[in-house]
Design a protein around this motif. Structure first.
Motif, short mmCIF file in Angstrom:
data_model
loop_
_atom_site.label_atom_id
_atom_site.label_comp_id
_atom_site.label_asym_id
_atom_site.label_seq_id
_atom_site.Cartn_x
_atom_site.Cartn_y
_atom_site.Cartn_z
N ASP A 303 64.02 2.69 -31.44
CA ASP A 303 65.01 3.13 -30.46
C ASP A 303 64.33 3.80 -29.27
N LEU A 304 63.24 4.51 -29.52
CA LEU A 304 62.51 5.18 -28.45
C LEU A 304 61.93 4.17 -27.47
N TYR A 305 61.33 3.11 -27.97
CA TYR A 305 60.68 2.10 -27.12
C TYR A 305 61.66 1.08 -26.56
N GLY A 306 62.86 1.01 -27.13
CA GLY A 306 63.86 0.10 -26.60
C GLY A 306 64.06 -1.12 -27.47
N GLY A 363 58.75 5.66 -23.34
CA GLY A 363 58.66 5.87 -24.78
C GLY A 363 57.23 6.04 -25.25
N LEU A 364 56.32 5.27 -24.66
CA LEU A 364 54.91 5.40 -25.03
C LEU A 364 54.38 6.78 -24.70
N LEU A 365 54.72 7.30 -23.52
CA LEU A 365 54.28 8.65 -23.15
C LEU A 365 54.84 9.70 -24.10
N ILE A 366 56.13 9.58 -24.39
CA ILE A 366 56.77 10.54 -25.30
C ILE A 366 56.12 10.48 -26.68
N ASP A 367 55.91 9.27 -27.18
CA ASP A 367 55.34 9.08 -28.51
C ASP A 367 53.93 9.64 -28.59
N LEU A 368 53.12 9.36 -27.56
CA LEU A 368 51.75 9.88 -27.55
C LEU A 368 51.74 11.40 -27.52
#
Length: 483
Positions: A303-306, A363-368
């Motif tokens: 859901d975060l990445y879409g 999403g990648l920035l948030i996840d990292l």
């Protein structure tokens, strides 16, 4: 790898015995030079030598999101409100200053100004202007270091992309990821140091060539390895039908001994590179299936990445895969996403492109960040050049195109070693010329290497009598963006 047999493998044929003859003077000097080059590698990387001060790395790894085709700065990050009152007006000669145009717009009767049809709003604690096309990126804008004053001399796609990726507009030089792999090596012995992912869901308006992630004249073990969606993530990695792991191990054992004998005799570094590649391929048979498997990720991550993140090979899925690769300490991960070359119907094309990449990028920035990886990972986003303020071809209501514009464009970095929530450089009211803090492509390359602890002037490789480097004879550190 040792073959499964009791007696050690030996080569007794006359042909191979001849390889063991003593080296002549020329071969001795060739081998000695190679050895000295290897011993000198430490000094090339800025480690202490003769009083030199080492560069302390801020970034352990890089993920480079390359938007091939040249995203328009007008519809993304370079807000120019004064243009709204100049719709259709001719670009003033005082702005163009006789600068060359591409053959696609050089013969136009006029160069009508085309303001963006998309609105901008300020976001984050820094109140940074971001286009309405990037709502998810706007939510993480406080993490970004926007560089609005990039420029290049290359005005066409292939030389411009080649220049960004290799430091030279002509093919044949090592790619930036290969230089990093050569200079720093790998922190994961079961995966390549340099991995490439290409979006399957992108418009193929401009071709991508494997030489963009090639090793050039560096040993072949430093080339980028493309991971693909589908049955075989890495080509030729799996065993052929009817061929098991024991067979492959035994074959590689024999092959390694043959290559070692060849290397002992001739000292050709490419032989060692080939040995390393075969051994890496064997280890990757186990490591690649594991890292490519995202089925164990929770729904919250998808859901975060879409929604596209469940479709293997899409940009969103590749962003999620990039995070997994970074977690495995892959040194350099590069994502290519084509489709940004909008000479016509730009409003429609930009809306499509931004929708494909916006949520997954944020999403990648948030996840990292939440995994503690952003503090020592450098994230880069951008293309090979920008777009013109004037419309290529006819300017119609809510419809226009933009030609290539190398004189100024926007990229961003985030994470290790760069200022967050920061804008660097400034363009004029037409985003046509740089008025403050220009950043050349070589400056960008020099800064990226610096963040990884490498002095771009010292990381060299001798080829055909000359010492080459990524930045050629140019490049300076952009100190203003460093945290």
């Amino acid at each position: 790898m040792t073959p499964h047999h009791d007696e050690p493998f030996r080569l007794h044929t006359p042909e191979f015995s001849g390889l063991n003859q003593q080296l002549d003077r020329r071969d001795f000097l060739k081998r000695t030079a190679s050895g000295l080059g290897a011993l000198a590698l430490g000094s090339l990387l800025g480690t202490p030598s003769f009083g030199a001060t080492p560069i302390l790395p801020k970034a352990k790894r890089v993920v480079y999101l390359f938007m091939a085709g040249g995203p328009s700065q007008f519809e993304t990050f370079d807000y120019k409100p004064k243009l709204q009152s100049m719709l259709g007006a001719a670009l003033p000669d005082s702005v163009r200053k006789g600068q060359r145009l591409t053959g696609m717009s050089a013969n136009q009767a006029s160069l009508p100004i085309a303001p963006s049809v998309y609105g901008f709003k300020q976001h984050g604690s820094t109140r940074t202007w971001v286009s309405e096309l990037l709502p998810y990126t706007a939510q993480v804008v406080d993490e970004l270091c926007l560089v609005k004053s990039l420029y290049t001399e290359q005005i066409n796609h292939d030389p411009a992309i080649t220049f960004f990726q290799t430091g030279h507009q002509l093919p044949g030089r090592p790619s930036i990821g290969s230089w990093v792999s050569y200079g720093l090596g790998s922190e994961n012995q079961n995966l390549p140091a340099f991995i490439v992912l290409v979006s399957k869901d992108a418009s193929k308006d401009q071709p991508l060539y494997a030489r963009l992630w090639g090793n050039g004249f560096l040993p072949s073990e430093y080339q980028g390895v493309q991971f693909r969606s589908g049955k075989d993530p890495v080509l030729f990695l799996n065993n052929p039908e009817g061929y098991d792991g024991t067979d492959r191990e035994q074959m590689l054992g024999y092959l390694s001994q043959l290559n070692s004998l060849q290397n002992d005799t001739w000292g050709d570094p490419e032989v060692n590179a080939r040995i390393a590649q075969y051994e890496m391929a064997y280890r990757m048979q186990t490591s690649v299936p594991e890292v490519m498997d995202t089925s164990q990720e929770p729904d919250e991550v998808f859901d975060l990445y879409g929604p596209g993140s469940r479709d293997k090979g899409s940009y969103a899925a590749n962003c999620l895969l990039a995070r997994k690769l970074l977690e495995k300490d892959v040194r350099f991960v590069q994502l290519y996403h084509q489709g940004w070359d909008h000479h016509g119907s730009l409003p429609k094309g930009m809306a499509k492109q931004c929708k494909q990449i916006d949520q997954a990028t944020a999403g990648l920035l948030i996840d990292l960040k939440r995994r503690g990886l952003l503090e020592d990972t450098l994230v880069v986003w951008g293309g090979e050049f920008g777009r013109t303020v004037y419309s290529q071809g006819k300017l119609a209501a809510n419809d226009y195109g933009r030609d290539h514009h190398p004189r100024c464009f926007t990229m961003w970095m985030a994470g290790a070693g760069v200022k967050s929530g920061f804008s660097y450089g400034q363009t004029d009211d037409f985003s046509y010329n740089i008025v403050k803090d220009p950043v050349h492509v070589h400056d960008f390359q020099a800064t990226l290497l610096h963040l990884m602890g490498v002095d771009h002037e010292q990381l060299t490789y001798k080829y055909q009598g000359r010492r080459f480097r990524l930045t050629d004879v140019h490049g300076k550190l952009v100190k203003g963006i460093l945290s």
